[in-house]
Design an enzyme around this catalytic site. Structure first.
Site, short mmCIF file in Angstrom:
data_model
loop_
_atom_site.label_atom_id
_atom_site.label_comp_id
_atom_site.label_asym_id
_atom_site.label_seq_id
_atom_site.Cartn_x
_atom_site.Cartn_y
_atom_site.Cartn_z
N GLU A 121 -1.37 -11.16 -2.05
CA GLU A 121 -0.86 -9.90 -2.60
C GLU A 121 -0.85 -8.81 -1.54
O GLU A 121 -1.61 -8.88 -0.57
CB GLU A 121 -1.66 -9.45 -3.83
CG GLU A 121 -3.12 -9.24 -3.59
CD GLU A 121 -3.86 -8.76 -4.84
OE1 GLU A 121 -3.48 -7.72 -5.40
OE2 GLU A 121 -4.81 -9.45 -5.24
N ASP A 144 2.57 -9.53 -5.92
CA ASP A 144 1.49 -10.48 -6.21
C ASP A 144 2.11 -11.86 -6.40
O ASP A 144 3.00 -12.03 -7.24
CB ASP A 144 0.79 -10.01 -7.50
CG ASP A 144 -0.54 -10.69 -7.70
OD1 ASP A 144 -0.95 -11.47 -6.83
OD2 ASP A 144 -1.17 -10.44 -8.75
#
Length: 649
Positions: free
Chosen positions: A201, A110
């Site tokens: 992500e 992420d």
DNA sequence: GGGTATCTGACTA
DNA sequence: TTCCATAGTCAGATACCC
């Protein structure tokens, strides 16, 4: 930081309402400690607005829902031997444990405050300052801003109350796309089959990479994050675990610019989850958090403590989903989304409140144009058009119409939207949108579920088809032969040999689609429902497939678009699908004070219906119209007597 | 009457 | 004064077909 002198007594807001107003991102990394005070300031800033009133109403509806759940729980527990129920739950949990798979190394990466970090690259002056991206509603905030409680999804003016020196900056979508491409290309070196879960992500299965390079998972991820920084000057955080859900939770553990590896054994996993708030579980949002808390489930460990209640209230809570969450047994399948998995395509716009019919229709036409463009560019057609509108009170409604032909054109979209909204006038709305579902992929003429073939597939049970159903184990080639058979039956002049030539040209293909749908009608052979996966387990609580849509982080209309969410529990076992909501008890009714209709009181939509009628009445009044009758009803509070309750034919 | 399709609202990210 | 956009799933009620 805060002015305590003007603080009203906290008790005027319920805790749940303060949390609701604070929005869904309150658990995010980098937030300030004093969330209670932040929540109070947010409530003060919002107070008096229609948005606030609507949130308050929704909060009250959840409170009422909790009341019903508690009653159901008390009824369910009455005269029951808890020990005995716990044993049944334990057996189920033991069975689920048998599905645990620790063989795959899954990583969730992420990017840290992606939009803000990209902005910082281009504007180094912002370094160390509290700033946020977006104006009306913020997309993300720098870590300095987060210390003040500023977060994504927050209204700009509320954020300014929390942090008066906050700098608001514009989006720069092309840069996000550019940086996202660069980041993803680094990720792909570690797993070419990764699942992008947004522009910032991704999920990777690094099992093979680690093996072939003789690396531990931690080394591999360290290496990857270094490469990302080296090539983009952006930092990423990562979680390493045996499943996507666990990896996702883990990536939040050492944010920003850190990584966390969850030990690959049952004890560590269960203990990692034990004290974790259920709100951290993807799929459990504000509402389900409150519902679960009402029966004592605040953490994953509480799922086990209250397993008897959950087991008995399977319909309300989805016991298998929760038990699997408690165990940490969810999907470890990482694969990219295919086009065929898309279910809808839509467009919607918010604007300052409009009541003028002509202006509303103009907006609708603009939306139709945009949607046509998008459908053309991405190659989709659809059979159902859904109109969505949001009243100036923030209540949202949808109306839909299905066709037996494929819709792609602006004229059809606009005409349908117009037809659907006209019977609702007069309205005062702040958002209008159109969405097309029951999609057909115009770029995939041979793709089973969406291509030409779907018209001729055998119908599901209960809908006999003149051709026999597929035998178990039948190959695709066999299936295609059936297609040809059916096609020949339906269109005797069409010969197999001509097919390639005909499909080679998109225009011809679309023409074929038209012919085809006529054929379908003529022969009364219905398109079958989308082929569903073999009963994947899904939680009854909510949609766990929509786990981390990237929408708020997604570049604009036609850029690198929506990377879709993915189930965390889609392949871990053929467990029963779960049901869902409160079943109807004895039906009581109440007349709507505005339209006089008999409405079911056991439905949470009752108050919404009354509000809707009231708002329509108010608008009529403003328009100088008489009468207060409502032409239709809405799902969830249909009149219980006589005839069709459907809004329109 | 049973199975399936459709419509709507709710919830989630 | 001001509170997004897009996409997915589900439940429950009703409509419709055989």
């Amino acid at each position: 930081m805060f002015n305590h002198d003007t603080a009203p007594v906290a008790s005027q807001y319920s805790e749940s309402f303060l949390k609701r107003l604070a929005g869904p991102s309150t658990g995010k990394a980098g937030l300030a400690k004093d969330q209670t005070e932040i929540n109070r300031i947010i409530a003060e800033a919002s107070k008096g607005s229609k948005f606030y009133d609507n949130e308050k109403k929704k909060d009250n509806e959840v409170t009422e829902r909790i009341g019903r759940i508690l009653k159901q729980r008390d009824d369910a527990l009455k005269g029951v031997d808890i020990k005995c129920v716990e044993q049944s739950a334990d057996r189920l949990i033991a069975e689920l444990e048998g599905h645990r798979d620790l063989s795959q190394t899954i990583v969730h990466v992420d990017m840290d405050a992606f939009y803000a970090s990209v902005k910082l690259l281009d504007n180094p002056d912002l370094e160390g300052k509290p700033f946020a991206v977006g104006h009306g509603v913020l997309s993300t905030a720098s870590y300095e801003a987060r210390k003040y409680g500023v977060r994504s999804g927050m209204a700009g003016f509320v954020a300014k109350k929390l942090c008066p020196e906050l700098i608001l900056v514009d989006h720069h979508f092309s840069r996000y796309t550019e940086m996202s491409t660069a980041v993803m290309s680094v990720f792909r070196r570690y797993d070419p089959n990764l699942l992008a879960a947004g522009c910032d992500e991704a999920y990777l299965n690094i099992t093979a990479h680690c093996e072939s390079h003789g690396l531990t998972a931690a080394e591999c991820v360290q290496d990857m994050r270094k490469a990302v920084f080296h090539e983009t000057k952006l930092t990423a955080s990562a979680g390493i675990a045996p499943t996507k859900m666990l990896a996702k939770i883990s990536s939040d553990k050492n944010k920003p610019n850190g990584q966390f590896e969850l030990p690959f054994n049952k004890e560590s996993i269960v203990s990692f989850l034990y004290n974790l708030s259920i709100r951290k579980i993807p799929g459990i949002g504000r509402v389900n958090e409150r519902l679960l808390e009402s029966v004592g489930v605040k953490t994953c460990g509480d799922i086990f403590i209250h397993r008897a209640t959950i087991y008995l209230m399977d319909k309300q809570f989805g016991s298998q989903f929760l038990f699997r969450t408690y165990l940490g047994i969810t999907s470890n399948v990482v694969e990219p989304w295919g086009r065929g998995e898309r279910k809808s395509i839509g467009f919607e716009r918010t604007f300052s409140s409009l009541s003028d019919t002509k202006k509303i229709l103009n907006k609708l036409e603009e939306i139709s144009v945009e949607l046509e463009k998008e459908m053309e560019e991405t190659g989709w057609a659809g059979r159902t058009v859904t109109l969505k509108f949001k009243l100036d009170t923030y209540q949202v409604f949808t109306r839909a119409k299905s066709f037996d032909r494929w819709i792609t054109k602006k004229e059809d979209l606009f005409a349908t939207g117009k037809e659907l909204i006209q019977s609702e006038f007069p309205l005062s709305i702040r958002l209008i949108g159109l969405r097309v579902t029951k999609l057909k992929d115009l770029r995939s003429p041979t793709e089973p579920a969406n291509g030409i073939k779907r018209f001729f597939e055998p119908l599901q049970s209960g809908r006999p088809h003149k051709k026999a159903k597929l035998d178990h184990g039948e190959t695709d080639v066999d299936t295609i032969d059936h297609v040809h058979d059916d096609y020949e039956d339906a269109m005797p002049d069409f010969h197999e040999n001509d097919e390639d030539e005909r499909l080679s040209d998109q225009a011809d293909f679309e023409e074929l689609i038209e012919e085809q749908s006529d054929t379908v009608r003529t022969h009364a052979v219905k398109p079958r429902a989308p082929v569903s996966a073999p009963a994947p387990f899904r939680p009854s609580l909510t949609n766990v497939d929509a786990l981390q849509s990237s929408t708020s982080l997604t570049p604009g209309p036609s850029g690198s678009r929506a990377i879709k969410p993915r189930s965390f529990s889609d392949a871990t076992g053929p467990l029963k699908p779960k049901p869902g909501r409160t079943p109807n008890a004895s039906i009581e009714t109440q007349n709507c004070p505005v339209c006089g209709k008999a409405l079911r009181t056991d439905n949470q939509g009752l108050n919404s219906h009354i509000d809707f009628c009231l708002s329509r009445g108010a608008i009529r009044e403003a328009h100088g119209e008489a009468g207060n009758s409502v032409k239709g009803t809405m799902s969830g509070f249909r009149p219980i007597s006589k005839g069709k309750a459907k809004l329109r034919k």
